[in-house]
Write a protein that holds these residues in place. Structure first.
Motif, PDB file in Angstrom:
ATOM      1  N   ARG A  31      96.923  -4.867   1.618  1.00 58.48           N
ATOM      2  CA  ARG A  31      98.028  -5.240   2.069  1.00 58.48           C
ATOM      3  C   ARG A  31      98.672  -4.853   3.312  1.00 58.48           C
ATOM      4  O   ARG A  31      98.410  -3.720   3.432  1.00 58.48           O
ATOM      5  N   GLU A  35     104.218  -6.067   4.292  1.00 63.85           N
ATOM      6  CA  GLU A  35     104.452  -6.841   2.932  1.00 63.85           C
ATOM      7  C   GLU A  35     104.881  -5.895   1.791  1.00 63.85           C
ATOM      8  O   GLU A  35     105.806  -6.361   1.195  1.00 63.85           O
ATOM      9  N   HIS A  38     108.770  -4.694   2.146  1.00 60.94           N
ATOM     10  CA  HIS A  38     109.390  -5.959   1.757  1.00 60.94           C
ATOM     11  C   HIS A  38     109.438  -5.905   0.301  1.00 60.94           C
ATOM     12  O   HIS A  38     110.590  -6.299  -0.095  1.00 60.94           O
ATOM     13  N   GLU A  39     108.569  -5.952  -0.338  1.00 59.22           N
ATOM     14  CA  GLU A  39     108.377  -5.970  -1.848  1.00 59.22           C
ATOM     15  C   GLU A  39     109.174  -4.969  -2.357  1.00 59.22           C
ATOM     16  O   GLU A  39     109.866  -5.018  -3.510  1.00 59.22           O
TER      17      GLU A  39
END
Length: 168
Positions: A31, A35, A38-39
């Motif tokens: 990924r 991403e 952010h997670e």
């Protein structure tokens, strides 16, 4: 000089390690770093703050070099998260130091069990937990990154946190 600082998730000392963690996970699991970052940021900061959780950073010469966190998993169990060592500081025992400091804090908070999961592309994490006395649970958990490997460790009854902690 090495110091241990207990910080909050939004502390500037935590930012470099969380950013590098996102980059490392993106390389291992495919990924984007954005991403994953952010997670990581979507976890409520309160989960990693007292009284139920904690986040610590190891600082050497004013630079954050390693860190880790825990949060409440259930009434008796703390869950380890985000144990990390900056790439240029690996293989110096900092992961073991972070783990020992987190365990000491977990004991101080009264938990009797420690739980964690690690990903399928993190053999060094598996080795760290095995060496530290964690037991691999017989099941695997399906996750978007693959099969997570859960571990646990019970805190001995009457355990005291190790003396001489350098927490600040």
């Amino acid at each position: 000089m090495r110091r241990i600082r207990h910080v909050t998730q939004d502390d500037p000392l935590a930012a470099p390690l969380l950013t590098e963690l996102a980059i490392e996970y993106s390389l291992r699991y495919g990924r984007t770093a954005g991403e994953i970052r952010h997670e990581l940021a979507t976890y409520p900061a309160a989960e990693f703050a007292p009284p139920d959780g904690g986040l610590l950073i190891v600082i050497e010469d004013s630079e954050p070099v390693a860190g880790g966190a825990f949060r409440r998993y259930d009434t008796n169990t703390a869950e380890l998260k985000r144990i990390w060592t900056a790439r240029e500081h690996r293989r110096r025992g900092l992961g073991r130091l972070v783990l020992a400091e987190l365990e000491a804090e977990i004991i101080r908070r009264g938990y009797s069990r420690i739980y964690l999961t690690t990903g399928p592309r993190q053999p060094e994490a598996v080795a760290l937990y095995n060496a530290a006395g964690y037991t691999a649970l017989g099941r695997v958990l399906e996750h978007e990154v693959g099969r997570l490997h859960p571990f646990e460790k019970y805190v001995p009854a009457g355990a005291n946190p190790r003396p001489g902690s350098t927490a600040a």
